[in-house]
Write an enzyme that holds these catalytic residues in place. Sequence first.
Site, PDB file in Angstrom:
ATOM      1  N   SER A  21       0.835  -1.203   0.000  1.00 23.90           N
ATOM      2  CA  SER A  21       0.000   0.000   0.000  1.00 23.90           C
ATOM      3  C   SER A  21       0.869   1.253   0.000  1.00 23.90           C
ATOM      4  CB  SER A  21      -0.906   0.002   1.231  1.00 23.90           C
ATOM      5  OG  SER A  21      -1.826  -1.065   1.202  1.00 23.90           O
ATOM      6  N   ARG A  44       0.481   7.913   6.144  1.00 21.97           N
ATOM      7  CA  ARG A  44      -0.455   7.096   6.923  1.00 21.97           C
ATOM      8  C   ARG A  44      -1.875   7.654   6.864  1.00 21.97           C
ATOM      9  NH1 ARG A  44       1.010   2.721   9.501  1.00 21.97           N
ATOM     10  NH2 ARG A  44       3.242   2.283   9.460  1.00 21.97           N
ATOM     11  N   HIS A  47      -3.092   6.364   3.650  1.00 22.02           N
ATOM     12  CA  HIS A  47      -3.301   4.923   3.809  1.00 22.02           C
ATOM     13  C   HIS A  47      -4.623   4.633   4.513  1.00 22.02           C
ATOM     14  CE1 HIS A  47      -2.457   0.952   5.888  1.00 22.02           C
ATOM     15  NE2 HIS A  47      -2.269   0.659   4.606  1.00 22.02           N
TER      16      HIS A  47
END
Length: 215
Positions: A21, A44, A47
């Site tokens: 990812s 993040r 993500h």
Amino acid sequence: MDFQTTFKPITVQPQLIEGKSFDIINEEIGEHSFTEEQYPVVQRIIHASADFELGKSVLFHPDAVRAGVQSIRNGRNVIADVQMIQSGINKPRIGKFGGTVRVYISDPDVMDEAKRLNTTRAIISMRKAVRETEGGIYAIGNAPTALLELIRLIKEGEAKPDLVVGMPVGFVSAAESKEELAKLDVPFITNVGRKGGSPVTVAAVNALSIMAEQV
């Protein structure tokens, strides 16, 4: 594992999914102006949301990452506006340094006071938090009224957080509360617009806790 479709996942190995990812994020994000210390937080957030527009809208006070990492390493607490954030934050990493993750919005005294004053529990929870917490990281991803109250308390000298991660989502006062946060001379991580939410706020705090563990 036998998937009853013609599509097959790239991998079903959990340790490889996150890494893949991040590879995709790095390939697709394009040009950005984030620093080397800021980018892991943005990474993040993307993500957690699969939203590059949201990720690129993140704003950092110049001292935000350093202040957040140092707060965690100093064993300061994380104050969440709602239980969802408390549940999502990696508590063992925070606890490794002596801190805890606290949320006050469902405390009986908070609920009683909010009812008495005919105001939101989020507002009262912030008032209680600043009475009981020295410094710390405030993680607000759900309630714009919590963020606006915290801003008021900061301006009046009643709250002195180490860092404010303020990314509430919504249509009523969410964007405006983040605009007000970005005007403060305190370390903050926020974003522009209505988008945000508990998952991306959690992602930002978890990114900081990962950095806190790194030597």
